[in-house]
Design a protein around this motif. Structure first.
Motif, PDB file in Angstrom:
ATOM      1  N   ARG A   1     -79.903  56.441  66.892  1.00  0.00           N
ATOM      2  CA  ARG A   1     -79.736  55.098  67.478  1.00  0.00           C
ATOM      3  C   ARG A   1     -81.066  54.529  67.955  1.00  0.00           C
TER       4      ARG A   1
ATOM      5  N   ASP B   1     -76.741  48.994  72.341  1.00  0.00           N
ATOM      6  CA  ASP B   1     -76.076  49.931  71.448  1.00  0.00           C
ATOM      7  C   ASP B   1     -75.355  51.018  72.255  1.00  0.00           C
TER       8      ASP B   1
ATOM      9  N   GLY C   1     -71.803  50.048  71.716  1.00  0.00           N
ATOM     10  CA  GLY C   1     -71.579  50.752  70.456  1.00  0.00           C
ATOM     11  C   GLY C   1     -70.624  51.919  70.595  1.00  0.00           C
TER      12      GLY C   1
END
Lengths: 263, 289
Positions: free
Chosen positions: A22, A4, A8
């Motif tokens: 997160r 992530d 991300g």
């Protein structure tokens, strides 16, 4: 969690609230969560920079002119590619093709992306693609061509079909000339000396080769290509096809008749 | 598996890079004991580079050092990738294959970078299992390399040296000791690199890596392989070789690659360090005998 952070959306180095969100979304267990929250976020984010720089460098070695011409727009799609699917291949050289496959349905919908951009990107990428393509078990000479048998090419060939004459553009990264909008068909192959070479084809030759590469028999390929282009199958077509195929044979791209099957 | 390499490497080698591949291929024999290659750059590939590498393999010993096995990944590497790796390691006749104590995949996603593992017993056992599986599949001894890491992904449950020792113990694999990585981690994390190395099972070291690095504006040192090896790393290399004995040493250079002659001069410098360390070790052994 690391996936992530790396692939991300960007995270500000002091944005602990987003980091916590997160971490929780990733299902990180509590001791690890506390340790991550207490850690120096700038060091975690080093990995985001390293991964992205490495992937971007690999793409730049493959499609530098496309990236230069698209500029920040390319970066936008690079970010979307990483966020939505990311590289799936273990081979860095193949990441560009994955990105282009991701962009292929998106770019025509985006008015900011020039119509020729995908052609240029594919044209740039095919150099590494064909240059690196593995040799096949069939890359050995086979028999003479027959009308009712398919044709055997070497593995390292591609037929590229563009709507724009992107192959005529300058190699200069600063060049911003818009390519001429015209149907362009290139036969791309790797020579026995390992050079990637390009042959511009007539529409009929491209239509025949497209069918041959798909495994159709020689005679059927010629007949169907002529029918598709409303060209009569006459002596000139037969002679012309024979010349093209002989030329590809001399170049080492066409090996002969495919032995394993008949149409 | 876990048998010692059939052909023992020694001396100072160089990481083979495409920037000077032609020079190696066409030039006179070089004073390089062996070349190390990343098989991913040659696997499932035709054309010039695999053909050139095969010719280099006729002239110099080769050893393979992988990048994307993701030994610490939660999912095993794809079987096609492993099959290609097996084909390539056999083609190159490497005495062993090495990869990193890291993860580089998450599900189907591949980072193409070495990400740090959680230093825990569970993680060590998972890596050891994976190493054994890969060794069996490749039918080749494996070595694992300590990495540079900039952040720990969670709560650290054990010291890194203990983690490495546990992976080696559980898997039976050998250690590729990257002395530069130890030094960089020591600077970034604030520990004594000699104490760290002393805590490793040095009898398991089959190869040593050295490389250069760079410093960011924040002071963090990054393992870039983009500069010459610095003197403190050379000193740590010499100190380490005095303890391991004559294991092969490899110079890695992946960025800002200079002329081959510059790299060969650095190999020569490393050879001096190597020979001095081995002489010291032999003298010490003679004294103790």
């Amino acid at each position: 969690m690391m996936a992530d952070l790396v692939f991300g959306p960007e995270l500000a180095v002091d944005d602990r609230a987003s980091l916590l969100a997160r971490i929780e979304r990733s299902g990180v267990p509590e001791p690890d969560r506390d340790a991550l929250l207490a850690s120096d976020l700038s060091r975690l984010l080093v990995y985001r920079k390293l991964v992205r720089a490495n992937l971007r460098d690999a793409m730049f070695s493959s499609i530098p002119r496309t990236m230069s011409r698209l500029g920040p727009l390319f970066d936008e799609y690079f970010d979307r590619f990483l966020a939505d699917c990311a590289p799936q291949t273990h081979y860095l050289r193949d990441v560009t093709v994955e990105l282009l496959d991701f962009c292929a349905p998106l770019w025509p919908e985006d008015p900011r992306v020039p119509d020729w951009a995908m052609d240029l990107a594919r044209h740039e990428a095919v150099q590494i693609e064909v240059g690196a393509k593995a040799g096949g078990a069939h890359d050995e000479g086979t028999g003479a061509l027959e009308l009712d048998a398919p044709v055997q090419f070497i593995e390292a060939v591609r037929l590229m079909r563009y709507g724009w004459a992107v192959h005529l553009l300058s190699e200069d990264l600063d060049d911003r000339t818009v390519p001429e909008p015209r149907r362009t068909d290139l036969f791309v192959y790797r020579s026995p000396e390992h050079e990637v070479r390009y042959l511009e084809l007539t529409p009929l030759a491209a239509a025949i080769l497209e069918r041959l590469l798909a495994g159709q028999a020689l005679g059927a390929s010629i007949r169907e290509a002529c029918a598709a282009l409303t060209v009569e199958v006459d002596e000139a077509v037969i002679q012309g096809s024979a010349r093209v195929l002989a030329d590809l044979g001399e170049r080492g791209a066409l090996i002969g008749k495919r032995e394993d099957q008949r149409a | 598996m876990n048998q010692p390499p059939a052909e023992k490497l020694s001396g100072v080698g160089l990481g083979l890079r495409w920037e000077f591949l032609d020079e190696v291929l066409e030039g006179p024999p070089l004073a390089v004991a062996f070349f190390e290659v990343s098989p991913e750059n040659y696997m499932r590939r035709g054309g010039y580079y695999p053909a050139a590498l095969e010719r280099i393999g006729d002239r110099y010993p080769l050893v393979t050092h992988g990048l994307t096995l993701s030994l610490g990944g939660t999912t095993p590497p794809p079987s096609e990738y492993l099959s290609e790796l097996r084909t390539e390691t056999r083609r190159l006749k490497t005495p062993f294959h090495s990869d990193h104590l890291s993860f580089g995949t998450f599900g189907a996603r591949v980072f193409h970078e070495l990400l740090p593992l959680k230093l825990s017993g569970e993680s060590a056992r998972r890596v050891a299992d994976r190493v054994r599986q890969v060794e069996d599949f490749l039918a080749l001894p494996m070595a694992v390399e300590n990495i540079t890491w900039y952040a720990h992904p969670g709560a650290q449950e054990m010291p890194e040296a203990d983690f490495i020792a546990e992976v080696l113990h559980e898997s039976g694999a050998s250690l590729l000791l990257d002395v530069n990585n130890v030094w960089v981690n020591a600077q970034n994390q604030g520990f004594d690199p000699q104490a760290f190395i002393s805590n490793l099972p040095l009898d398991r070291v089959v190869e040593i890596h050295v490389a250069g690095h760079s410093r960011t504006s924040s002071g963090l040192i990054l393992d870039t392989h983009g500069a010459p090896v610095v003197d403190p790393v050379l000193e740590l290399l010499e100190w380490t070789l005095e303890r391991t004995g004559p294991v092969p040493v490899l110079l890695e250079r992946d960025n800002e690659i200079p002329e081959l002659s510059v790299l060969l001069a650095e190999v020569e410098k490393l050879r001096s360090v190597y020979e001095r360390a081995i002489r010291k070790k032999e003298a010490r052994l003679a004294r103790s005998a």
